[in-house]
Design an enzyme around this catalytic site. Sequence first.
Site, PDB file in Angstrom:
ATOM      1  N   ASP A 290       0.829  -1.212  -0.066  1.00  0.00           N
ATOM      2  CA  ASP A 290      -0.082   0.170   0.068  1.00  0.00           C
ATOM      3  C   ASP A 290       0.778   1.275   0.045  1.00  0.00           C
ATOM      4  OD1 ASP A 290      -2.101   1.894   0.254  1.00  0.00           O
ATOM      5  OD2 ASP A 290      -2.693   0.923   2.064  1.00  0.00           O
TER       6      ASP A 290
ATOM      7  N   ASP B 127      -2.298   6.575  -6.069  1.00  0.00           N
ATOM      8  CA  ASP B 127      -2.546   5.432  -4.827  1.00  0.00           C
ATOM      9  C   ASP B 127      -2.763   3.895  -5.435  1.00  0.00           C
ATOM     10  OD1 ASP B 127      -2.953   4.612  -2.178  1.00  0.00           O
ATOM     11  OD2 ASP B 127      -5.211   5.023  -2.314  1.00  0.00           O
TER      12      ASP B 127
END
Length: 485
Positions: free
Chosen positions: A154, A364
């Site tokens: 992430d 992201d």
Amino acid sequence: MAVFLRFLLQASLLVSCLVCSCLENTYAKEPGEGQHSHSHIVSVSSLLPSNVCNRSRKVSRKDSLELVHMHGPCSELNQGKAKTLSWSEILLKDQARVRSVNIRRRYMNSDGNRFEQKKSNNLPFGYDLAIGVGEFYAKIDIGTPRQSNYVILDTGSDITWIQCKPCAQCFKQPGPIFDPSKSSSHTTLPCNSSKCNLLSVSRPPHPRGCVSNKCLYGSVYGDGSFSIGYFVQDKLTFPTADRKSKVVVNNYLFGCGVNNSDANSESSIGLMGLSRAPISFVYQTAPLFKKYFSYCLPSDFSSTGYLTFGKPDDLNNKYIKFTPIPTTPQQSQYYDVIITGISVAGKKLPIKSSVYADGGAIVDSGTVITRLQPEAYAAMRLAFRKEMARYKFIGAEGNTDTCYDFSSYGTVVIPRVSFYFEGGVELEVDVKGIMLADDVKNVCLAFTAADDGDGATLGNIMQRSIQVVHDVEGGRVGFGPGTCA
């Protein structure tokens, strides 16, 4: 005889001309290459994921990890059986993540990007992102001897954490829970140590505590899940993607969670933070990889991609086009970029630069669909629907509002979509990064509008089959031709 032969030759030429003329007229009405240079001509079936695992053959570097979709047929987490989530389920979890991303962005100021407690009294201290769907994971080993762990990768999170024994509360996970007592290289951190203090200077800060002079951490996520435990160090090893070697990181700092709750599913895994925060993997491995990594996400969940640490060779690097990370806010943990334009079917959309500037934009890995400022998305949607007017429009589905029924078509023509960034960088989105599909009767545009006042979030569907490069030391993000398979 000679006259007859001349007649046959002339007749043959006449027929050839008529055939050529007919073919020219026919192909003029079909989607020809020149006519549709601003469109993708694709088979409808190719937009759907396969139930057969297709592992990437492109990963050969020793400092690479294989990226696997958690719910796909390549996943070890479901024994090779694809666990199909509907897009409505995926986007519901995705929305929780995006909300938490924007809460952090909204409540950070520009003179250091510190969490403004006075504006966030309703938020828990140490409020983190919602993990969301957590689509892509990798396998790492921790301890001596090594114990295998699965972690979500992430770019929006800072701390790495896994579940540890003895558990006060642990959620179900694939494989055994890490046992620190069996690792000779495991060390707990004293409360007053400089390493424990890194939790306090993280952005936003993690709550830290102390029990028997052992450093404690806490990560509370926007979807209601959390991980609380000891902040420790141990040897981290990952078997490289070529399966011939391994990379060792000694004294790696991470959270050893003994009280964990997962709000999203019956079975989940830990997390590796790849953000621009001081306790992330990127900063901890700076001596090895110079704060440089890239990934290539697979075109769908039935394929694998890869995550590579360190700079690529010059041959690969010359095809990567970089856009700068804005210097304000200086301390943002995200991979901020500046959008300067969007085009649909080769035509730049009439969007003012001030629209893109409202809230900015981040790249992201943990967000699924791309969200744009409402005015920017409205312009994109209008142009896209105009290009797709020939197909059966079925309206909204979940968080998407531009969906089509392709069941009557073998092939479809989908307009090309490109994003433009500061520095003259163009990113052409792969066709599988434009559309998402449950089935041929429900194929939707993989973009939507952000909430009013929120910035743009460029999600992982848009990043499919593209090499995305993060040069933290150089303050820039790059995009290059990918083809991860």
